[in-house]
Design an enzyme around this catalytic site. Structure first.
Site, PDB file in Angstrom:
ATOM      1  CD  GLU A 121      -3.039  -0.824   0.025  1.00  0.00           C
ATOM      2  OE1 GLU A 121      -3.645   0.411  -0.250  1.00  0.00           O
ATOM      3  OE2 GLU A 121      -3.275  -1.523  -0.652  1.00  0.00           O
ATOM      4  CB  SER A 506     -53.030 -24.891  40.219  1.00  0.00           C
ATOM      5  OG  SER A 506     -54.599 -24.788  39.951  1.00  0.00           O
TER       6      SER A 506
END
Length: 862
Positions: A121, A506
């Site tokens: 680069e 219940s």
């Protein structure tokens, strides 16, 4: 005329008259006057041009640099970092990130990785001041000779790329203005930051495709290995990606990617990073990316991890939770989580097999010839909800021969296939549901230990339509040990353990009985188990029978609805509601008698906290998923209340935990309920949940109206576990599919797994409590009695000659549902009078609408 001479020099003297007689002389014109005027004009124009151009340049420069971002942010650069979630054994459970990033400091980046990117680069990175003029000229000349339509080559340095990514935004534009701004900013960056810092930012921020930001994430994404284990060829490939990750994708364009990699290797030779021999060896290496397996979630922990993610976002905000590098340490026990997931799956499959026929194939392929079906099957999409141990298979013969792939590939990158025979039992079940044909795609589970043997037996599978949830909590701390929110997180992210509001049936009753214990009512106190009806509400017992005068112990053991209704009427629904809210079972609830039977809505996690509070002898237990959270620097920024203590900084004193929990009920009242619930499992509706367990346990079944919801809620002295099963869109599970039948066996198997890691302990008896046996009229029972309570005695709570146990329509309280809480009876009797189960809305009288979990006029069954 005579001439006069000067005697000294013999020169003629001037004649005065002569000067007068001469005509005036002509003025001589300057030489090159026009040229000088031309030059002056040109110079003036040039001067004006310079002044004007300078002004334009200054204005343009000010415009370019006026809104340039500052580089101060780079000086204090903190990268976006994934947050991570860990299980209780510090096993990585899941990662949270909008973008996959792993930050690596400069000193930890291998030198050849740095050299590879610099070679590819920006070879003059260490010598330029942010901009490379020669590279710009070279790129410009190349662009001039480039054919029309091609993208111009770039000349951006690494510093310019950092400027663009970090400060200008990553959007690529080819304008001259942007390039100038980029160059100006790059020079500023060079003046502010050292080269090492610039390179560190670049290598951690650059996007390298495949969802990876930065070199460390890319190393895992492409090669499934850490950065320091990459070889020269792999490093060169990563350095080839910044130019165009999409175009050099090794999966889509392997030849192009390999060519670019080799180009980088040549650049590394030019810069001296590699020798010629090393580069040639790297070029000879094939480019074979390895599929990255992202860590986490731990198998079956998706529900837990998602609940933690939601909590982190709520507590710290989305940005910090997803990109702030947080480290969340959770309470999840991986072994118990895996057991919970497997056992819930097993329970759902068993229910599905009892009630449903085979749903049929999930797809079809045409070519089942050897060598062809493998390719077609590889392209077929597996249905959502397919378990990891299952396989998508294809029926190869009418006799039940099935072929499947195991996910691996051979050296030629071809899928490895297997065949097996379906069992006769499965073939009969399938034919009883739908016909099957050769080429049909089905879900199968290989029966070998590794699922890879050839010609083995396989079982047919299908995804149940019923759902379920399981939560297990540490009684002493509230730490959630396991949490499963449904069949498959991939198929549905809706968490039925934390988000689904369902009627507990219940399993709500212990809260009613705890309220009675708080009013000093004895477990041996008797209430009438007799019929009652009001308008459209016809409460009854599950067995459709009546026991007459019944102790509270027997009523809870047998889950008798009519006794519970009368008990709730006596203690007052306002008091029941206060207890339910104090235990965090609900945030609010209607003060009506059907609510005493569980006609309210809660979540599995909330019920786990309520039952843990009972097991903790009345201390309020709030379930927690996260123990503590650290920031990216390792500092603890949040911890649960369990970790609050004193003497934490004194090494000579053992730290003491500070218990700041509120008390919803006294230890004595809670222990009375615990003792009664122990008998629910020994001799009552929860017998199946207790089979084979010798440790002390207590619990309660729960079944809502029409068998829409099945619960089992129970605990040991150390761990509470809640199991729920039902359909997402409430519908009946089937007749007699109660909580004890459906959820109890799952609870039983899970708690056996829990007890393998815990020592046997007993419930602690609080001070002032006396355990005594007595005859309830339906058998011998053991109960806990407070001072002043006589074992087996039943006092007259209503006064001499009173018959207040008889309920009227006014006792239902249903007409009060929309009214304020202050309008409800505070206690000591039945709910305030009113009328039928309806309420006034303006001038129109309407019947109360059913809740999401069932008809609120009915409540629990069993």
């Amino acid at each position: 005329m005579s001439l006069q001479f000067d005697n000294a020099e013999k020169k003629p003297l001037p004649d005065p008259g002569l000067e007068k007689r001469r005509s005036p002389p002509l003025l001589r014109r300057p030489r090159f006057r026009m040229w000088r005027r031309l030059v002056g004009g040109v110079l003036g124009v040039v001067l004006l041009g310079v002044i004007g151009g300078g002004s334009v340049f200054i204005v343009g420069y000010e415009k370019l640099v006026g809104d340039l971002p500052t580089v101060d942010g780079l000086k204090n650069y903190q990268p976006q970092v994934m947050s991570r979630i860990y299980a209780s054994d510090d096993q990585l459970m899941a990662e949270l990130a909008a973008e996959r990033r792993i930050f690596v400091p400069y000193y930890a980046i291998p030198d050849r990785v740095k050299q590879a990117f610099i070679s590819a680069e920006d070879q003059k990175f260490y010598s330029h001041n942010g901009v490379d003029p020669l590279a710009i000229i070279r790129a410009g000349l190349t662009d001039l000779t480039m054919s029309h339509g091609k993208r111009p080559i770039g000349a951006s340095t690494i510093t310019q790329q950092v400027s663009r990514i970090m400060l200008l935004g990553s959007v690529q534009t080819l304008s001259v203005t942007r390039k100038i701004r980029e160059a100006l900013l790059a020079m500023r960056v060079e003046q502010s930051l050292p080269k090492e810092r610039i390179l560190e930012i670049y290598l951690n921020e650059i996007y390298l495709g495949n969802g990876a930001y930065g070199i460390a994430a890319a190393s895992e994404a492409y090669f499934n290995k850490p950065l320091n284990q990459l070889d020269n060829a792999e490093v060169a490939f990563l350095a080839a990606l910044p130019k165009s990750p999409a175009n050099y994708n090794p999966y889509r364009y392997p030849d192009v990617a390999r060519g670019r990699r080799n180009w980088v290797l040549e650049r590394m030779v030019e810069t001296g990073a590699l020798s010629r021999k090393e580069a040639d060896e790297a070029k000879a290496e094939p480019l074979v990316p390895k599929v990255f397996i992202r860590p986490g979630p731990v198998g079956g922990s998706e529900w837990f991890a998602e609940a933690v993610r939601r909590e982190l976002i709520e507590r710290f905000g989305k940005d910090k939770a997803m990109e702030g590098g947080l480290i969340a340490h959770t309470s999840m026990d991986p072994k118990l989580q895996a057991s919970a997931t497997a056992l819930l799956h097993e329970g759902l499959i068993n229910y599905d097999r009892r009630h449903n026929r085979w749903h049929g194939p999930v797809g079809h392929i045409q070519d089942v010839e050897e060598g062809s079906w493998q390719k077609e099957l590889r392209l077929a999409k597996a249905p959502s909800g397919l378990l990891y141990q299952w396989r998508l298979g294809v029926i190869l013969t009418n006799k039940g021969k099935v072929g499947w792939l195991d996910g691996r590939t051979n050296r030629r990158m071809e899928p490895i296939s297997h065949t097996g025979m379906l069992t006769a039992k499965d073939l009969g079940w399938m034919r009883n549901g739908h016909a099957f044909h050769v080429g049909d795609l089905v879900m199968v589970e290989p029966q070998s230990s590794d699922g890879r043997q050839s010609d083995e037996r396989v079982t047919i599978q299908q995804i149940p339509t019923v759902e379920g949830a399981l939560v297990s909590v540490d009684v002493h701390t509230g730490r959630v040990l396991a949490l499963v929110g449904g069949w498959s997180f991939d198929a549905s992210q809706f968490n039925r353990a934390t988000q689904a509001l369902r009627q507990p049936g219940s399993s709500f009753k212990p809260i009613v009985y705890l309220t009675a214990m708080e009013q000093n009512i004895s477990p041996s106190q008797k209430f009438e188990d007799a019929p009652f009806s009001s308008g459209d509400w016809h409460p009854s017992n599950y067995e459709k029978d009546f026991w007459g005068s019944t102790t509270l112990h027997d009523a809870l053991r047998g889950s008798r609805n009519l006794v519970t209704i009368r008990l709730a009427a006596h203690v007052g629904m306002s008091n029941v509601a206060k207890m339910a809210i104090a235990l965090h079972e609900v945030d609010s609830m209607p003060k009506v008698l059907p609510a005493a039977l569980g006609a309210v809505e809660t979540t599995v996690l909330r019920e786990a906290g309520a039952y843990a509070s009972i097991a903790a002898q009345g201390k309020v237990v709030v379930p927690s998923l996260v123990d503590y959270v650290q920031d990216r620097d390792g500092q603890v920024i949040w911890h649960s209340s369990f970790f609050e203590g004193k003497d934490l900084d004194n090494p000579s004193i053992y730290p003491q935990r500070v218990d700041k929990r509120e008390e919803a009920a006294t230890p004595q009242s809670a222990f009375q309920i615990i003792t009664m619930m122990e008998d629910v499992i020994k001799r009552g509706t929860g017998r199946r949940a207790g089979e084979g367990i010798t440790q002390p346990i207590a619990g309660k079944t729960g079944t809502s109206q029409n068998f829409n919801d099945a619960w089992f809620a129970g605990f040991s002295p150390d761990v509470v576990t809640i199991v729920w099963m039902g359909f997402d869109k409430p519908q009946s599970l089937g007749k007699n599919e109660t909580g004890g039948v459906v959820a109890g066996p799952i609870w039983n198997k899970f708690m056996k797994e829990v007890f393998q890691t815990l020592p046997a302990t007993r419930f602690v008896i609080p001070s002032g409590i006396t355990l005594a046996q007595y005859n309830t009229g339906r058998g011998i029972a053991t109960d806990a009695f407070k001072p002043g309570q006589k074992p087996g005695a039943s006092a007259n709570l209503w006064g001499k000659g009173s018959d207040s146990q008889k309920l009227s329509a006014s006792d239902t309280g249903a007409e009060n549902l929309p009214l304020s809480e202050s309008d409800m009876e505070s206690g000591g009797g039945a709910v305030s009078s009113g009328g039928a189960s309806s309420y006034e809305t303006g001038r129109k009288k309407t019947v109360d609408a059913p809740s999401a979990g069932g008809d609120i006029g009915m409540g629990g069954l069993y």
